[in-house]
Design an enzyme around this catalytic site. Sequence first.
Site, mmCIF file in Angstrom:
data_model
loop_
_atom_site.group_PDB
_atom_site.id
_atom_site.type_symbol
_atom_site.label_atom_id
_atom_site.label_comp_id
_atom_site.label_asym_id
_atom_site.label_seq_id
_atom_site.Cartn_x
_atom_site.Cartn_y
_atom_site.Cartn_z
ATOM 1 N N CYS A 250 0.835 -1.204 0.000
ATOM 2 C CA CYS A 250 0.000 0.000 0.000
ATOM 3 C C CYS A 250 0.869 1.253 0.000
ATOM 4 C CB CYS A 250 -0.926 0.000 1.206
ATOM 5 S SG CYS A 250 -2.116 -1.355 1.240
ATOM 6 N N ARG A 255 3.499 6.104 -2.531
ATOM 7 C CA ARG A 255 4.729 6.714 -3.041
ATOM 8 C C ARG A 255 4.595 7.076 -4.507
ATOM 9 N NH1 ARG A 255 7.881 1.832 -0.110
ATOM 10 N NH2 ARG A 255 8.012 2.761 1.978
ATOM 11 N N GLU A 375 6.080 8.125 3.948
ATOM 12 C CA GLU A 375 6.090 7.035 2.969
ATOM 13 C C GLU A 375 7.515 6.630 2.618
ATOM 14 O OE1 GLU A 375 3.291 6.328 3.218
ATOM 15 O OE2 GLU A 375 1.917 7.986 2.915
#
Length: 396
Positions: A250, A255, A375
């Site tokens: 995920c 990203r 992220e």
Amino acid sequence: MSATTARPGAADPIDLLAVGELLTDEERLIRDTVRRFTDDRIRPHIADWFERGVFPARELAPELGKLGLLGMHLEGYGCAGAGAVAYGVACMEVEAADSGLRSFVSVQGSLAMRAIHAFGSEEQKQRWLPELAAGRAIGCFALTEPDFGSDPAGMRTTARRKGADWVLSGSKMWITNGSVADVAVVWAQTEEGVRGFVVPTDTPGFTATDVPGKLSLRASVTSALAFEELLLPGDAVLPGVVGLRGPLSCLNEARYGILWGTVGAARDCYEAALAYAKSRVQFGRPIAGFQLTQEKLVEMALELEKAYLVAWRIGRLKEAGRAKAAQVSFGKLNNVRTALAIARSARTVLGANGITTDYPVLRHANNLESVLTYEGTSEIHTLVLGEAITGESAYR
């Protein structure tokens, strides 16, 4: 003719290589539609939201849902099923307005919705995905903990079985949308390994507290979550995955949105600097006519176009099913770093005016400091690429 409009027959000063011509007609339509929305609905208010540290999530979510932006790259359940580049250009236009808005879109679609879409039961998908796609419900994704960010394997949040049910205990930190979410996808250690849980936020024992004193992503909801012996039904667990592969896949989706979104933030800074340089008169002439200013603008334009091409290439690889995690890390690392450099250079062109909310540049720069970290930090993405290049892991 505006300050940034090209002369007839000249190259577009905002897109010198005409990268936009590589987009399909549908992708350009999505780009232009989202840009009009942000021009009309976001830009008139974003400086005030940033200064006051607020984000009207409940108000905006249905509008974003009506536009088809929430989970737009997912198939079915009210989602648009758009291609990777179409989703990318939407992220680009959203983040050109503000990184906080793109964070909302990314967390809703690429994290919360994507986890349920990829790993959820049919009942979980039917219950939550149409509501999240329409913006009638808001989701969050709870992986990071106060002591475990880059190393999620060390998470301390646990879920233990109690008969047919689960009991969830622990805490999470830096959770976008946390205090406004209707549903949280929470990752926890279990006897079987890391599992994901679909947790309605009205479950007794669930609390969310907004993080105070932020200097970045101020027009975004960022929360700490706590779970005090939450009793969850047995079907709250995501049945389709065990282990970190679930949350990390995920994150890779999120990203991808970032590597496009930061191109939008960079473009907005460059465009603001160019317009200002053409209108700001010093020593009897616009500062755009001075060599040092032109050098700054040229460097910004060069790096902006390279980042745009990186995003486009990774998007086409993704559509072909060939994009690798290291390539997404390449885009995230390069494009966030590029956007930050452009924002900082643009601020110098604007001089003292660049530190005010009258211009978007320092707001973008402050936001991008968070984007650089979330992220996956720049250090982590450097190590991902280092391993891809050398075949040697250097994480520990």
